[in-house]
Design a protein around this motif. Structure first.
Motif, PDB file in Angstrom:
ATOM      1  N   ASP A   1       0.845  -1.206   0.000  1.00  0.00           N
ATOM      2  CA  ASP A   1       0.000   0.000   0.000  1.00  0.00           C
ATOM      3  C   ASP A   1       0.873   1.247   0.000  1.00  0.00           C
ATOM      4  O   ASP A   1       1.643   1.475   0.935  1.00  0.00           O
ATOM      5  CB  ASP A   1      -0.911   0.009   1.240  1.00  0.00           C
ATOM      6  CG  ASP A   1      -2.071  -0.967   1.099  1.00  0.00           C
ATOM      7  OD1 ASP A   1      -2.541  -1.139  -0.035  1.00  0.00           O
ATOM      8  OD2 ASP A   1      -2.485  -1.559   2.113  1.00  0.00           O
ATOM      9  N   ILE A   2       0.743   2.041  -1.061  1.00  0.00           N
ATOM     10  CA  ILE A   2       1.515   3.270  -1.202  1.00  0.00           C
ATOM     11  C   ILE A   2       0.563   4.464  -1.184  1.00  0.00           C
ATOM     12  O   ILE A   2      -0.434   4.479  -1.922  1.00  0.00           O
ATOM     13  CB  ILE A   2       2.326   3.271  -2.528  1.00  0.00           C
ATOM     14  CG1 ILE A   2       3.242   2.044  -2.600  1.00  0.00           C
ATOM     15  CG2 ILE A   2       3.113   4.567  -2.692  1.00  0.00           C
ATOM     16  CD1 ILE A   2       4.296   1.959  -1.532  1.00  0.00           C
ATOM     17  N   ALA A   3       0.859   5.443  -0.344  1.00  0.00           N
ATOM     18  CA  ALA A   3      -0.001   6.632  -0.220  1.00  0.00           C
ATOM     19  C   ALA A   3      -0.172   7.306  -1.576  1.00  0.00           C
ATOM     20  O   ALA A   3       0.802   7.586  -2.272  1.00  0.00           O
ATOM     21  CB  ALA A   3       0.615   7.606   0.787  1.00  0.00           C
ATOM     22  N   GLY A   4      -1.424   7.544  -1.960  1.00  0.00           N
ATOM     23  CA  GLY A   4      -1.717   8.220  -3.223  1.00  0.00           C
ATOM     24  C   GLY A   4      -1.745   7.307  -4.430  1.00  0.00           C
ATOM     25  O   GLY A   4      -2.180   7.695  -5.509  1.00  0.00           O
ATOM     26  N   GLU A   5      -1.257   6.051  -4.274  1.00  0.00           N
ATOM     27  CA  GLU A   5      -1.196   5.111  -5.405  1.00  0.00           C
ATOM     28  C   GLU A   5      -2.064   3.879  -5.178  1.00  0.00           C
ATOM     29  O   GLU A   5      -2.413   3.175  -6.112  1.00  0.00           O
ATOM     30  CB  GLU A   5       0.254   4.647  -5.631  1.00  0.00           C
ATOM     31  CG  GLU A   5       1.220   5.727  -6.056  1.00  0.00           C
ATOM     32  CD  GLU A   5       1.058   6.133  -7.512  1.00  0.00           C
ATOM     33  OE1 GLU A   5       0.365   5.408  -8.250  1.00  0.00           O
ATOM     34  OE2 GLU A   5       1.613   7.167  -7.898  1.00  0.00           O
TER      35      GLU A   5
ATOM     36  N   THR B   1      -2.563  -0.033  -3.700  1.00  0.00           N
ATOM     37  CA  THR B   1      -1.692  -1.202  -3.604  1.00  0.00           C
ATOM     38  C   THR B   1      -0.998  -1.428  -4.941  1.00  0.00           C
ATOM     39  O   THR B   1      -1.651  -1.600  -5.961  1.00  0.00           O
ATOM     40  CB  THR B   1      -2.504  -2.458  -3.219  1.00  0.00           C
ATOM     41  OG1 THR B   1      -3.291  -2.159  -2.063  1.00  0.00           O
ATOM     42  CG2 THR B   1      -1.588  -3.625  -2.908  1.00  0.00           C
TER      43      THR B   1
ATOM     44  N   ASP C   1       6.115   4.280   3.504  1.00  0.00           N
ATOM     45  CA  ASP C   1       5.084   3.254   3.306  1.00  0.00           C
ATOM     46  C   ASP C   1       5.610   1.826   3.437  1.00  0.00           C
ATOM     47  O   ASP C   1       4.840   0.870   3.352  1.00  0.00           O
ATOM     48  CB  ASP C   1       4.449   3.421   1.913  1.00  0.00           C
ATOM     49  CG  ASP C   1       3.775   4.772   1.751  1.00  0.00           C
ATOM     50  OD1 ASP C   1       2.881   5.077   2.569  1.00  0.00           O
ATOM     51  OD2 ASP C   1       4.147   5.526   0.838  1.00  0.00           O
TER      52      ASP C   1
END
Length: 449
Positions: free
Chosen positions: A287-291, A293, A361
């Motif tokens: 899980d990447i902030a703004g992107e 998973t 992240d």
């Protein structure tokens, strides 16, 4: 009514990532690895019938099988999306038989990287199950069983109960035994080095004995060392020649499975098992902030050095933007003669996701391994490092001594990454004073070893 599709992957993490990239008509479920195998209680292979394997559902997986059967029955098409290796191919083949899937309803898809673009493209271009890959996995599995079930009882009787033997352990044991015999048969030979500490222009430096009368010689006893010291201790030391050259060092190729495990062991102190577990997490999705998973690296089981043209172009664009023209150099690597070349080398799925950008992240281990993979990939697409190398030959009473040093002239790929070594270089090169041919040198002392 719109068609309904079932996508079966191996792990829940992978299911979660892929589910976000596909539409509402797609249901993504995890089979949690193999659902059928050879029985544990008996050989399960019939040597009299062309080594025919006898498979059965794995105990404890009944609920998963029941759920997948129900979902497969309701779907118009089933996509078998297990890992892109022979083990994954075999899992798909077992699923097809276990779920009674007809050919016209079954599609096989693989993802070299789990990104939105690749997942959607792969779903649009499925293929049939590759029976050659399945047979390769079955051959390994059957060989495991034949060797293990025949040899293990012998180990229990002769060594200790509970030990297992297999196609890997048996060969590894033989290799260890052969090596042990070599060590026992080894005859040690005495070997000496002779360093001399000198002063040139009032600056100290060390040189190593090379030979006599222009010929290389090895010192094999203290008597030989003492003879050289005796002949040179009162002689005049002078500079015979000074050579200056530019030496170039090329970057290491991108990671394969084995080189990634070795480097993670050297630099991160990670065991191969831990390295592969963390790499699996990076491949399946984080899980990447703004992107959301996203899968951060390509498939991590590979022996290929090949890189896609798209990845090469992205790396060049990134390097030009961050480091400049002098640092960018497209390097294409050929696969080794015996490499299967089924997948690309291990690389980041998007080179613009730098380790620093993703650090918040990722777990500590994920960050360290991702940084290693990202750095190695970027470095392999950069220019050679250039060193200013100086080699000095010194003579004293017909004996030759040599000293060398090098200093970095242009960083090239080393601005990003340098490969680790199993052992640190023992002989550290000391910087040399400015020396010219014919310069007289002052002897301080000898350092034999």
């Amino acid at each position: 009514m719109s068609k309904q599709y079932l996508v079966i992957v191996e792990s829940p993490a992978k299911a979660k990532t892929i589910g976000k990239y596909l539409g509402k008509e797609y249901t993504v479920k995890a089979c949690m690895g193999h659902l059928r195998d050879l029985p544990k209680s008996k050989l399960g292979v019939d040597p009299e019938q062309d080594f025919e394997p006898v498979y059965q559902p794995i105990k404890g997986k009944e609920d998963i099988i029941k759920d997948l059967k129900k979902s497969a029955k309701a779907a118009d098409t089933v996509f078998l999306a297990t890992d892109p290796d022979r083990e994954g191919e075999a899992i798909s083949w077992h699923l097809k038989h276990l779920l009674d899937l007809p050919d016209e309803k079954t599609r096989r898809v693989t993802f070299n990287e789990i990104t939105k673009k690749v997942v959607q493209e792969s779903i649009q271009s499925p293929r049939a199950i590759d029976q050659n890959l399945v047979d390769a996995q079955q051959a390994r599995r059957i060989l495991d069983r034949l060797v293990g079930y025949e040899l293990s009882p012998l180990l229990w009787k002769k060594v200790r109960r509970g030990l297992s033997a297999g196609r890997v352990q048996s060969v590894a044991t033989r290799m260890v035994d052969d090596r042990e015999r070599e060590i026992e048969a080894f005859e040690p030979e005495e070997y000496w080095t002779l360093d001399v500490n000198l002063l040139g222009g009032h600056k100290p430096f060390a040189a190593r004995y090379h030979g006599k009368d222009g010929k290389k010689a090895e010192l094999k006893s203290q008597a030989e060392v003492d003879a050289v010291v005796h002949e040179t201790e009162n002689a005049a030391f002078s500079v015979k020649s000074v050579k200056r050259t530019d030496k170039q060092r090329s970057p290491s190729p991108p990671f394969t499975t084995s080189t990634m495990q070795q480097e993670a062991s050297r630099k991160l102190s990670m065991t191969p098992r831990r390295t592969m577990a963390i790499a699996q997490q990076l491949y399946e999705g984080v899980d990447i902030a703004g992107e959301g998973t996203v899968g951060l690296i390509t498939y991590m089981r590979t022996d290929s050095l090949r890189l896609s043209e798209e990845a090469l172009a992205e790396a060049k664009s990134f390097i030009l933007g961050r480091y400049g023209d002098a640092y960018a150099k497209t390097n294409r690597y050929k696969a080794k003669a015996n490499a299967q070349d089924a997948h690309e080398a291990i690389r980041p799925s998007n080179v613009r996701w730098t380790p620093e950008d993703l650090k918040a992240d990722l777990t500590g281990e994920q960050y360290r391994l991702y940084r290693l993979i990202w750095s190695r990939f970027v470095a392999c697409q950069m220019s050679n490092a250039v060193y200013d190398s100086v080699s000095v030959e010194i003579e004293a009473s017909r004996h030759d001594f040599r000293a060398s040093s090098s200093s970095l002239k242009f960083a090239g790929y080393t601005a990003v990454y340098e490969e680790g070594k199993d052992e640190e270089k023992e002989e550290k090169e000391s910087p040399l004073p400015e020396l010219q041919e014919g310069d007289a040198l002052e002897l301080k002392d000898f350092a034999p070893s």
